[in-house]
Design a protein around this motif. Structure first.
Motif, PDB file in Angstrom:
ATOM      1  N   GLN A 115     -24.352  14.844 -35.027  1.00 43.08           N
ATOM      2  CA  GLN A 115     -24.672  15.906 -35.982  1.00 43.08           C
ATOM      3  C   GLN A 115     -25.345  15.343 -37.231  1.00 43.08           C
ATOM      4  O   GLN A 115     -26.290  15.941 -37.759  1.00 43.08           O
ATOM      5  CB  GLN A 115     -23.402  16.670 -36.359  1.00 43.08           C
ATOM      6  CG  GLN A 115     -22.871  17.509 -35.216  1.00 43.08           C
ATOM      7  CD  GLN A 115     -21.516  18.112 -35.521  1.00 43.08           C
ATOM      8  OE1 GLN A 115     -20.653  17.452 -36.094  1.00 43.08           O
ATOM      9  NE2 GLN A 115     -21.327  19.362 -35.137  1.00 43.08           N
ATOM     10  N   THR A 145     -15.345  18.701 -24.188  1.00 44.64           N
ATOM     11  CA  THR A 145     -15.377  17.251 -24.249  1.00 44.64           C
ATOM     12  C   THR A 145     -14.578  16.709 -23.079  1.00 44.64           C
ATOM     13  O   THR A 145     -13.641  17.345 -22.610  1.00 44.64           O
ATOM     14  CB  THR A 145     -14.783  16.707 -25.562  1.00 44.64           C
ATOM     15  OG1 THR A 145     -13.433  17.150 -25.671  1.00 44.64           O
ATOM     16  CG2 THR A 145     -15.570  17.188 -26.766  1.00 44.64           C
ATOM     17  N   LEU A 190     -19.705  12.998 -31.728  1.00 47.82           N
ATOM     18  CA  LEU A 190     -20.257  14.284 -32.155  1.00 47.82           C
ATOM     19  C   LEU A 190     -20.630  14.253 -33.637  1.00 47.82           C
ATOM     20  O   LEU A 190     -21.686  14.744 -34.030  1.00 47.82           O
ATOM     21  CB  LEU A 190     -19.266  15.411 -31.882  1.00 47.82           C
ATOM     22  CG  LEU A 190     -19.707  16.807 -32.309  1.00 47.82           C
ATOM     23  CD1 LEU A 190     -20.991  17.220 -31.592  1.00 47.82           C
ATOM     24  CD2 LEU A 190     -18.604  17.813 -32.039  1.00 47.82           C
ATOM     25  N   LEU A 205     -20.521  23.102 -29.115  1.00 52.18           N
ATOM     26  CA  LEU A 205     -19.918  22.155 -28.185  1.00 52.18           C
ATOM     27  C   LEU A 205     -18.980  22.934 -27.281  1.00 52.18           C
ATOM     28  O   LEU A 205     -18.041  23.576 -27.748  1.00 52.18           O
ATOM     29  CB  LEU A 205     -19.149  21.078 -28.950  1.00 52.18           C
ATOM     30  CG  LEU A 205     -18.412  20.062 -28.100  1.00 52.18           C
ATOM     31  CD1 LEU A 205     -19.395  19.228 -27.283  1.00 52.18           C
ATOM     32  CD2 LEU A 205     -17.572  19.152 -28.970  1.00 52.18           C
TER      33      LEU A 205
END
Length: 58
Positions: free
Chosen positions: A25, A10, A21, A7
């Motif tokens: 995941q 954000t 997230l 990542l």
């Protein structure tokens, strides 16, 4: 050699993005399990580690 996904950034409310997230995941892990790439024990252990990371970063 393949690189692990990461990542990079954000935007907006970081709490909402972290929750998204985590859900994303978990969905990836469930897909890997359905495809036979993770067994049940690996899936459960991976989800547990994700949830621990999520709690420890708050």
């Amino acid at each position: 050699m393949a690189k692990n996904a990461e990542l990079l950034e954000t935007v907006g409310d970081p709490t909402a993005n972290r929750g998204f997230l985590l859900a994303y995941q978990k969905a990836v892990l469930f897909a890997l399990h359905q495809d036979g790439l993770l067994n049940r024990a690996q899936l459960e252990r991976s989800i547990q580690k994700l949830e621990e990371q999520f709690r420890n970063k708050q």
